[in-house]
Motif scaffolding. Structure first.
Motif, PDB file in Angstrom:
ATOM      1  N   ARG A   1       2.336   1.829   3.930  1.00 24.20           N
ATOM      2  CA  ARG A   1       1.074   1.860   4.670  1.00 24.20           C
ATOM      3  C   ARG A   1      -0.024   2.503   3.809  1.00 24.20           C
ATOM      4  NH1 ARG A   1      -0.554   2.545  10.268  1.00 24.20           N
ATOM      5  NH2 ARG A   1       1.604   2.804  10.915  1.00 24.20           N
ATOM      6  N   ASN A   2       0.301   3.630   3.179  1.00 26.75           N
ATOM      7  CA  ASN A   2      -0.690   4.338   2.351  1.00 26.75           C
ATOM      8  C   ASN A   2      -1.136   3.494   1.156  1.00 26.75           C
ATOM      9  OD1 ASN A   2      -0.567   6.523   4.065  1.00 26.75           O
ATOM     10  ND2 ASN A   2       0.832   7.710   2.773  1.00 26.75           N
ATOM     11  N   GLU A   3      -0.179   2.783   0.552  1.00 22.99           N
ATOM     12  CA  GLU A   3      -0.521   1.937  -0.597  1.00 22.99           C
ATOM     13  C   GLU A   3      -1.439   0.789  -0.178  1.00 22.99           C
ATOM     14  OE1 GLU A   3       2.536   0.678  -3.313  1.00 22.99           O
ATOM     15  OE2 GLU A   3       3.695   2.504  -2.985  1.00 22.99           O
ATOM     16  N   ILE A   4      -1.155   0.220   0.985  1.00 22.42           N
ATOM     17  CA  ILE A   4      -1.990  -0.885   1.486  1.00 22.42           C
ATOM     18  C   ILE A   4      -3.385  -0.373   1.828  1.00 22.42           C
ATOM     19  CG2 ILE A   4      -2.301  -2.552   3.370  1.00 22.42           C
ATOM     20  CD1 ILE A   4       0.798  -2.762   3.462  1.00 22.42           C
ATOM     21  N   GLN A   5      -3.447   0.794   2.469  1.00 23.60           N
ATOM     22  CA  GLN A   5      -4.738   1.373   2.860  1.00 23.60           C
ATOM     23  C   GLN A   5      -5.603   1.731   1.661  1.00 23.60           C
ATOM     24  OE1 GLN A   5      -3.410   4.525   5.539  1.00 23.60           O
ATOM     25  NE2 GLN A   5      -4.437   3.495   7.253  1.00 23.60           N
ATOM     26  N   ALA A   6      -4.973   1.951   0.516  1.00 21.47           N
ATOM     27  CA  ALA A   6      -5.723   2.289  -0.699  1.00 21.47           C
ATOM     28  C   ALA A   6      -6.497   1.077  -1.232  1.00 21.47           C
ATOM     29  CB  ALA A   6      -4.775   2.813  -1.775  1.00 21.47           C
TER      30      ALA A   6
ATOM     31  N   LYS B   1      11.850  -4.403   6.492  1.00 25.17           N
ATOM     32  CA  LYS B   1      11.812  -3.648   7.757  1.00 25.17           C
ATOM     33  C   LYS B   1      10.467  -2.936   7.931  1.00 25.17           C
ATOM     34  CE  LYS B   1      16.806  -2.842   8.067  1.00 25.17           C
ATOM     35  NZ  LYS B   1      17.898  -1.851   7.872  1.00 25.17           N
ATOM     36  N   SER B   2       9.954  -2.379   6.850  1.00 21.24           N
ATOM     37  CA  SER B   2       8.684  -1.638   6.919  1.00 21.24           C
ATOM     38  C   SER B   2       7.521  -2.555   7.268  1.00 21.24           C
ATOM     39  CB  SER B   2       8.408  -0.931   5.587  1.00 21.24           C
ATOM     40  OG  SER B   2       9.417   0.028   5.320  1.00 21.24           O
ATOM     41  N   LEU B   3       7.477  -3.730   6.632  1.00 21.40           N
ATOM     42  CA  LEU B   3       6.395  -4.679   6.913  1.00 21.40           C
ATOM     43  C   LEU B   3       6.485  -5.211   8.340  1.00 21.40           C
ATOM     44  CD1 LEU B   3       6.186  -6.659   3.537  1.00 21.40           C
ATOM     45  CD2 LEU B   3       4.649  -4.867   4.354  1.00 21.40           C
ATOM     46  N   LEU B   4       7.710  -5.393   8.820  1.00 23.64           N
ATOM     47  CA  LEU B   4       7.900  -5.835  10.205  1.00 23.64           C
ATOM     48  C   LEU B   4       7.376  -4.778  11.177  1.00 23.64           C
ATOM     49  CD1 LEU B   4       9.066  -7.813  12.293  1.00 23.64           C
ATOM     50  CD2 LEU B   4      11.267  -6.656  12.042  1.00 23.64           C
ATOM     51  N   ARG B   5       7.694  -3.517  10.920  1.00 22.57           N
ATOM     52  CA  ARG B   5       7.232  -2.427  11.793  1.00 22.57           C
ATOM     53  C   ARG B   5       5.712  -2.274  11.740  1.00 22.57           C
ATOM     54  NH1 ARG B   5      12.084   1.461   9.717  1.00 22.57           N
ATOM     55  NH2 ARG B   5      13.715   0.682  11.132  1.00 22.57           N
ATOM     56  N   LEU B   6       5.156  -2.384  10.551  1.00 15.05           N
ATOM     57  CA  LEU B   6       3.698  -2.274  10.411  1.00 15.05           C
ATOM     58  C   LEU B   6       2.987  -3.427  11.124  1.00 15.05           C
ATOM     59  CD1 LEU B   6       3.476  -1.137   6.679  1.00 15.05           C
ATOM     60  CD2 LEU B   6       2.879   0.240   8.680  1.00 15.05           C
ATOM     61  N   THR B   7       3.636  -4.580  11.166  1.00 16.63           N
ATOM     62  CA  THR B   7       3.088  -5.729  11.901  1.00 16.63           C
ATOM     63  C   THR B   7       3.183  -5.485  13.400  1.00 16.63           C
ATOM     64  OG1 THR B   7       3.754  -7.220  10.110  1.00 16.63           O
ATOM     65  CG2 THR B   7       3.250  -8.233  12.234  1.00 16.63           C
ATOM     66  N   ASN B   8       4.324  -4.993  13.851  1.00 22.99           N
ATOM     67  CA  ASN B   8       4.512  -4.704  15.284  1.00 22.99           C
ATOM     68  C   ASN B   8       3.537  -3.631  15.780  1.00 22.99           C
ATOM     69  OD1 ASN B   8       6.568  -6.582  15.490  1.00 22.99           O
ATOM     70  ND2 ASN B   8       8.213  -5.086  15.171  1.00 22.99           N
TER      71      ASN B   8
END
Length: 202
Positions: free
Chosen positions: A9-14, A37-44
């Protein structure tokens, strides 16, 4: 210790909003399963938008329009970059990019030296069609687009108006690229390119 999800999330927000996010951006660092799993959770959670399988958007939102989605060519270019493949728009897509058509094709077709496939992006589709190296060898972006656009129109149907518009666009192209790319084109298209080069060198 931050979780993998929070690190991603932090890398994307940068980065800037409105950009495409791919699992391959993080898999080497965090592993395939952790990334998935992380991308799925961030999407949800609504942080990301899923455009298609393995293709996500870090959305930019407008108060009136909602999520601002990237154009189909930007998505196709990101997929090609991930796959280390070359692409070039064809057909109506090429005409649209050169200002010769206002029609936005539901199915955008790109020639590629990568894997042939079709990817659904909402109601639209991106089709990657396997092509010979010659069809992807254009040095100039605009001259490559012009070749594909003229092929789509056809020798018998091309109008003076269309040729004039294409020549106007090609004035933004490096003349050296036009000279190199006319060698790849059918003779009738090479003739149009040759007329334009006279404008540069007369």
């Amino acid at each position: 210790m931050k979780s993998v999800k929070e690190k991603i999330r932090n890398e994307i927000q940068a980065g800037k909003k409105g950009r495409i996010v791919m699992p391959s951006d993080f898999e080497i660092k965090y592993g395939v399963e952790n990334t998935k799993k992380s991308l799925l959770r961030l999407t949800n959670e609504g942080f990301l938008e899923r455009l298609a399988r393995g293709i996500y958007l870090y959305p930019e939102r407008d108060e009136l329009l909602g999520v601002l989605y990237p154009d189909i060519e930007t998505i196709a270019e990101e997929i090609a970059f991930r796959d280390n493949a070359r692409i070039i728009p064809t057909g109506i897509q090429a005409l649209n990019l050169l200002g010769l058509s206002t029609q936005v094709p539901l199915n955008a077709v790109f020639l590629t030296d990568g894997s042939p496939r079709t990817i659904a992006i909402g109601k639209r589709k991106i089709k990657f069609k396997k092509a010979s190296p010659k069809n992807l060898a254009a040095k100039g972006r605009l001259s490559g687009l012009a070749i594909q656009a003229l092929k789509e129109i056809g020798k018998e149907k091309v109008t003076r108006e269309a040729i004039a518009k294409i020549k106007e666009q090609l004035k933004k192209e490096d003349p050296e690229n036009i000279y190199q790319d006319m060698k790849l084109a059918p003779s009738w298209i090479a003739h149009i390119f040759g007329d334009l080069l006279m404008y540069y060198y007369e």
